[in-house]
Design an enzyme around this catalytic site. Sequence first.
Site, PDB file in Angstrom:
ATOM      1  N   GLU A   1      17.268 -17.556 -10.878  1.00 24.78           N
ATOM      2  CA  GLU A   1      17.776 -16.355 -10.209  1.00 24.78           C
ATOM      3  C   GLU A   1      18.070 -15.222 -11.181  1.00 24.78           C
ATOM      4  O   GLU A   1      17.742 -14.060 -10.917  1.00 24.78           O
ATOM      5  CB  GLU A   1      19.061 -16.664  -9.424  1.00 24.78           C
ATOM      6  CG  GLU A   1      18.829 -17.344  -8.090  1.00 24.78           C
ATOM      7  CD  GLU A   1      18.613 -18.835  -8.214  1.00 24.78           C
ATOM      8  OE1 GLU A   1      18.750 -19.380  -9.331  1.00 24.78           O
ATOM      9  OE2 GLU A   1      18.301 -19.469  -7.185  1.00 24.78           O
TER      10      GLU A   1
ATOM     11  N   HIS B   1      28.014 -23.994  -1.273  1.00 20.57           N
ATOM     12  CA  HIS B   1      26.933 -23.443  -0.447  1.00 20.57           C
ATOM     13  C   HIS B   1      27.450 -22.773   0.815  1.00 20.57           C
ATOM     14  O   HIS B   1      26.687 -22.518   1.730  1.00 20.57           O
ATOM     15  CB  HIS B   1      25.939 -24.542  -0.057  1.00 20.57           C
ATOM     16  CG  HIS B   1      25.123 -25.056  -1.199  1.00 20.57           C
ATOM     17  ND1 HIS B   1      25.637 -25.884  -2.156  1.00 20.57           N
ATOM     18  CD2 HIS B   1      23.837 -24.832  -1.549  1.00 20.57           C
ATOM     19  CE1 HIS B   1      24.696 -26.171  -3.049  1.00 20.57           C
ATOM     20  NE2 HIS B   1      23.597 -25.546  -2.705  1.00 20.57           N
TER      21      HIS B   1
END
Lengths: 453, 335
Positions: free
Chosen positions: A186, A255
């Site tokens: 990322e 998450h």
Amino acid sequence: MSTQILMPALSPTMEEGKLAKWLVKEGDEVHSGDLLAEIETDKATMEFEAVDEGRIGKLLVAEGTEGVKVNAPIAELITEDGEAAPVAAASVKEPVAAPKEVAGTVAPTPVAKAALIEPQVPDGTEMVTITVREALRDAMAEEMRRDPDVFLMGEEVAQYQGAYKISQGLLEEFGAKRVIDTPITEHGFTGLGVGAGFAGLKPIVEFMTWNFAMQAIDQIINSAAKTRYMSGGQMSCPIVFRGPNGPAARVAAQHSQDYSAWYARVPGLKVVAPYFAADAKGLLKAAIRDPNPVVFLENEIVYGRSFPVPKLDDFVLPIGKARVIREGKDVTLVSYSMGVALLLDAAEELAKAGIDAELIDLRTLRPLDIDTVVASVQKTNRLVTVEQDWPICSIGSEVCAQVVEKAFDYLDAPPAKVSGKDVPMPYAHNLEKLALPSVEEVVAAAKAVLYRS
Amino acid sequence: MSDPSVAEGDGVNTRPTPSSATLKKFYHDMLLIRRFEERAGQLYGMGLIGGFCHLYIGQEAVVVGMQNALLPGDQVITAYRDHGHILASGMDPKGVMAELTGRAAGYSKGKGGSMHMFSVEKNFFGGHGIVGAQVPLGTGIAFANKYRENGAVTLAYMGEGAANQGQVYESFNMAELWHLPVLYVVENNQYAMGTSVERASAQPKFYKRGESFNVPGEEVDGMDVEAVFEAGRKALEFVRGGGGPMILEMKTYRYRGHSMSDPAKYRTRDEVQSIRDRKDPIDQFGKKLVDRELASDVDLKTIDKEIRLIVNEAAEFAIEAPEPEASELYTDVLA
């Protein structure tokens, strides 16, 4: 004896799926690990294996059946010496993996709830009901057709068709040059996207979820958001960062988080967080065209919901405008993204109690359309903010603070905030439910600011 | 900026040695950076430049050699030790110095300062303050080159300290995977702030840092402008020709502290002096020019005089230029 083979849950948020194909027929002997069927979810088509040994009894669901609920019996398995027992729905265990309160609000969302459409859509415009997932894909496809500088990059966006199937079909239409699978890096690919934006391309960077964008937040804030200012206006970064944000279901603390307030604080960014499909489409198209970096916060649970979208050749909505999605006179309820679903349900409950709630979907978090909220509060004199984010320094905090600054004299009660609880998201089903804001809490807060019990 | 005198013969970047005019330009460009930085240090001491100020003194051969090897359209991006890079891009020292003093006439209107200077006009993409962040950014500019098939190469500079950042390796991976036209230049000045290479780097040969990704690398004497130019030219040719990314490690040295507030306790004065005496890129190159009879001592003195004038004017301009209007506070946040 026989046991039932149940429709499996193949993702944390799956509620139902299509039984695409049976790979066994009645009478077949199966062993653990044998493939039984192909199941198509809204994200992927997956093969489903046998766990127990035995002989396939009756196939209870024909192949090609859509909307088979998770944990519904789909076949019976005759084991060892027994005959197939009659199938009794009551013998199906209570679903464990699928959170019931989510299941209750997922598919298919009543169109009536979402029938309040954009005021600027011309009368008589045909409305087409599509999922938020399709709306996002259509927005990207339309903009990619329109501008060759627009491209999509991210993990699994191309060959896999998107981890959440948002980019379905884009690789086929636009090719590998413009739909690019990245390594799982990322920080690197976000910086690369920002650099491509500096060079004049219009990247759409998809994060598999915004949780993973924390690896890249330096590039989003320090590079994308600030460089125009630091260069005295010379440099531009027309980029969209998008992906699912906020709590999913049963995936625990790392998450399940709402990043709205993190990005909404940053000058140099625009931040969009829609709920309805029309907003998802119109605002994503606007975001792609915007010359500024735009953080586009989606929601995994909302992806599969269907709403009407105006059938127009080029439906673009302005960034920075909230929308009154239900008019009311007694209390103003404000939210964004998934929180809007809570508003809609709470308004129905409140109506039963004779309370007429006005609902505002912020849609854009930066710039924040506080004027629409203030105008509503001037009418209702009561404010409740709703969000799935943590309560401290949240969007709700900001809305409350600004309303107090701008409309203090109109308030007949202190504004109330309903939010996620101030804890990391727990995994356990019951604790997760407690950690998230509920319709009951919204109803209670609305009644509290009305001094009703 | 490419010197046309270099590109004679049967094509660009193929002539084995630069012309004497080009060599004199190297000298001029290096000396301009040296004198500019000395003056910037002085203005910092007077309180006219604030914040962080990272001087490039000692490393001039790197940026001058590389910049002269570029072709028009090639782009450059670097970190916060960027004064030399924007000057070598051909930007007016007045605008650069005025940015350092935080004036409206600075190239970022006084909003960026020493670490954040840009020139879209010269394809200079900054000027970035976060160690290593410019490396994926530069890789992305190279991605755009490939996307547009424009034949340009991006030069992404980093210090050897930045070369330990994870995002650098994420970039190497993607650049090789996608065959992007990017040339990574590691300016190894031996110290990451106060930490010497051997105290921070398990593999101190930075040109080898791309091996795991099949990115080739080469070590270059970064104190020798001709060596830099030659290596840069070859590497650019390789990258431009579709060879994919490459790494050049420039062995160089900074004389001054990491920033102006560096007490420099991590090395001895003797170490610095010894490098200056033996390896100074400007002194050594000046001697070469004289030895090869490409310039006389008088010529070099004349160049020095001209440069002192330019730098004096830049400093005066930067001191006298007005600060930005208060209304500028809210401009340039969004388009």
